[in-house]
Structures are given as C-alpha cells and as structure tokens.
Design an enzyme around this catalytic site. Structure first.
Site, mmCIF file in Angstrom:
data_model
loop_
_atom_site.group_PDB
_atom_site.id
_atom_site.type_symbol
_atom_site.label_atom_id
_atom_site.label_comp_id
_atom_site.label_asym_id
_atom_site.label_seq_id
_atom_site.Cartn_x
_atom_site.Cartn_y
_atom_site.Cartn_z
ATOM 1 C CD GLU A 105 1.600 3.984 -5.176
ATOM 2 O OE1 GLU A 105 1.002 2.923 -5.003
ATOM 3 O OE2 GLU A 105 2.829 4.049 -5.337
ATOM 4 C CE LYS A 142 4.703 -4.210 -0.465
ATOM 5 N NZ LYS A 142 4.207 -2.866 -0.211
ATOM 6 C CG LEU A 160 3.464 -1.678 -4.990
ATOM 7 C CD1 LEU A 160 4.952 -1.968 -5.173
ATOM 8 C CD2 LEU A 160 3.036 -2.039 -3.585
ATOM 9 C CE1 TYR A 178 8.142 -2.214 1.126
ATOM 10 C CE2 TYR A 178 6.557 -3.323 2.528
ATOM 11 C CZ TYR A 178 6.906 -2.252 1.746
ATOM 12 O OH TYR A 178 6.011 -1.226 1.561
HETATM 13 N N1 PDD Z 1 1.616 -1.468 1.238
HETATM 14 N N2 PDD Z 1 0.982 1.324 -2.928
HETATM 15 C C1 PDD Z 1 1.900 1.389 -1.961
HETATM 16 C C2 PDD Z 1 2.870 2.525 -1.972
HETATM 17 C C3 PDD Z 1 1.958 0.389 -0.973
HETATM 18 O O1 PDD Z 1 2.905 0.446 -0.025
HETATM 19 C C4 PDD Z 1 0.996 -0.662 -0.987
HETATM 20 C C5 PDD Z 1 0.994 -1.747 0.038
HETATM 21 C C6 PDD Z 1 0.037 -0.679 -2.026
HETATM 22 C C7 PDD Z 1 -0.987 -1.796 -2.142
HETATM 23 O O2 PDD Z 1 -0.376 -3.014 -2.475
HETATM 24 P P1 PDD Z 1 -1.067 -4.413 -2.113
HETATM 25 O O3 PDD Z 1 -2.478 -4.360 -2.637
HETATM 26 O O4 PDD Z 1 -0.238 -5.415 -2.837
HETATM 27 O O5 PDD Z 1 -1.023 -4.556 -0.644
HETATM 28 C C8 PDD Z 1 0.067 0.321 -2.977
HETATM 29 C C9 PDD Z 1 1.773 -2.462 2.270
HETATM 30 C C10 PDD Z 1 0.473 -2.934 2.822
HETATM 31 C C11 PDD Z 1 2.746 -1.935 3.317
HETATM 32 O O6 PDD Z 1 3.756 -1.369 2.898
HETATM 33 O O7 PDD Z 1 2.522 -2.120 4.518
#
Ligand code: PDD
Length: 283
Positions: A180, A148, A204, A35
């Site tokens: 993280e 992801k 991620l 996703y």
């Molecule tokens: N999540 N780490 C994890 C585990 C995440 O699920 C996310 C983002 C990030 C940050 O990634 P980005 O900067 O590309 O949004 C880091 C999204 C927002 C979610 O699952 O809703």
C-alpha cells in the site's frame, strides 16, 4: 488549517487549550494507542460507521478496552459537529491510548486517554483532477499493518522521502510485492481489471478501499484482490490510490516514469465520479 475549538474527550467536551497530558503518557512514550481519521463533507461525516467499526477492531487487536459503546461514541461525535457548528469540508481525528502511568512496558492499571477534534480540510481538487507523482520504497513496517496504531514512524519517513523527491506519496513494496502507500491504499488497472492487495495483515483495510470495491462492482469493473509487483505498476494502464483525505487519487508518475500516457485514466475518473455521488459532494 483551522482546528475547531471544542474537543471531545473521555471527560466530555473541553476547549482545545484545556487539553493537557502528563509527560508519562502511553501514546507519547510507546505509541501505545490507536487512531482514526474520518472525512467530513459540508458538515457531515462520510463512512462514520465503517471507521468506528475499524476503531473497535484495532482496539481489540491491541487489547485496549474502550469504555463506551459504539452507538454512544457515534452520538457524541455527531454532537461534536454540532457544538462546533461545522459546515465545511473537514476531517475528524480521534485517538485512544492506554492512558497515563509511570513508564513501564507492561500494561498499566490506568484509564484510557481519548480525544477527538475536527480540523478544516478542503478537498484536494487540483490533485484529483491532474493526478499526483509518487516514489516506491521498501515496506519496513511490522506484521500488523491492519491495526490503525499510533506507530507511524516508517510511514512518516516514507512520506517525507516522497516529499523530498517532490512527490505526493510513497508506494511500499516487500521485496518487489506492492502492499500500500504511506497513508493510502494502492490499485492498478490492467486491461479493464482493477488489482489491489488483499485485506491481510500487511495493509490497512481502508474504508475508502471497501467503497472502491463496491463502486467497481456496481460499475461492472472486475475487482481482483491479489498481490502485484513493482513491474506490474510500471506496466499498468492506470494507477490510483485511495484514502479518506485523498479520496480516489490518480497516480500519473512513479519514480519519475509516466504511468501510461501520464494522464488520469478513464476508469479512475469513473470511480471518482461514483465517490462524489456516494459522499453527496456538491460543488
Ligand atoms: N490514513 N493505508 C494507510 C497506511 C493509511 O494510513 C490510510 C489512511 C489508508 C486508507 O484508509 P481509509 O480509506 O480508511 O482512510 C490506507 C489516514 C487518512 C491518515 O493516517 O491520515
């Protein structure tokens, strides 16, 4: 929050209520899919290419063939904004699974299931200004956190643990080494230097994280991609997290203890300003 009516699927645009999946669906039964969440400001995507590039990397990593070209997908996602007349701050959610087929662990010979929809999402302005409280919790996830994937059970449990403690986010650590958060990347600032976990399989590779690195470089703030420890978190001058929905969010408390003075830090604020400029945010 309002979900816009028109949803993009592998069959083109359909109305939300027309979207149905069989109960034998790979995403539902195995979490066998990937996703993305993409930020929208004033009806425009922020970091669209970066998210779509990551989607294709995730697909490759789980051996999922996406039967469309990147540029065609981007074009359709732009059309999705148009058909829904999106003018607000919102987010796009999209997922692709290994399709619908009788339940069997092995890959089926099935077409993927794909959908993308848009939901209103105002900016978390209050939290961005005042900062948020967090907890720390062991990182019990698998060895492919750079994908992801739809397998988010440990993330869901960690986020709920944070909420149960009246907090916004849970910070993961592996035997004391900070990785993280449940849905965001994490950073500390010490003596004017930003530290964050390197881009390995343990985190991620956040699209906003790449931007933080770019902003730091252009602001001449040293950006060091190196593992740090729970002790470093508690001794940091500033702590912040980042994600597409949280932007660059100051962390003011961890496990009930204040970070420094318990106020958002100066470097964090500079990065927030750079983010707003880059995303073309107007108040
Ligand atoms: N999540 N780490 C994890 C585990 C995440 O699920 C996310 C983002 C990030 C940050 O990634 P980005 O900067 O590309 O949004 C880091 C999204 C927002 C979610 O699952 O809703």
């Amino acid at each position: 929050m309002a979900v816009y009516q028109q949803v993009l699927t592998d069959d083109g645009f359909v109305k939300q209520e027309q979207l149905h999946f069989p109960f034998e669906e790979r995403g539902l039964q195995f979490g066998d899919g990937i996703y993305e969440v993409i930020r929208i400001y004033n009806g425009h995507y922020y970091l669209l290419t970066e998210h779509i590039d990551r989607l294709y990397r995730s697909a490759k990593a789980i051996r999922l063939h996406l039967p469309f070209r990147k540029q065609d997908l981007c074009k359709q996602l732009l059309e999705l904004l148009e058909v829904n007349h999106v003018r607000t701050d919102a987010k796009l959610y999209l997922q692709a699974t290994r399709g619908s087929a009788p339940r069997d662990h092995a890959f089926p010979n099935a077409a993927i299931n794909f959908y993308a929809y848009i939901e209103d999402l105002p900016r978390p302005t209050e939290n961005l200004l005042q900062g948020v409280e967090t907890i720390t919790t062991p990182d019990v996830r698998w060895q492919h956190c750079h994908i992801k994937s739809l397998n988010l059970l440990p993330n869901v449990l960690a986020k709920q643990e944070a909420i149960d403690h009246g907090c916004f986010e849970a910070i993961f650590h592996n035997n004391g080494k900070v990785t993280e958060c449940s849905s965001s990347n994490i950073y500390i600032v010490k003596k004017g230097i930003i530290f964050t976990h390197p881009e390995t399989n343990q985190i991620l590779h956040g699209c906003v994280r790449s931007k933080v690195k770019q902003f730091a470089t252009s602001l001449s703030i040293p950006f060091v991609e190196k593992r740090f420890l729970l002790e470093d978190l508690s001794r940091a001058d500033e702590v912040f997290l980042s994600s597409s929905t949280s932007e660059i969010m100051p962390v003011i408390k961890i496990d009930g203890y204040k970070v420094a003075t318990g106020q958002p830090g100066a470097l964090t604020k500079k990065l927030q300003h750079a983010y707003e400029q880059d995303a073309g945010i107007r108040d």
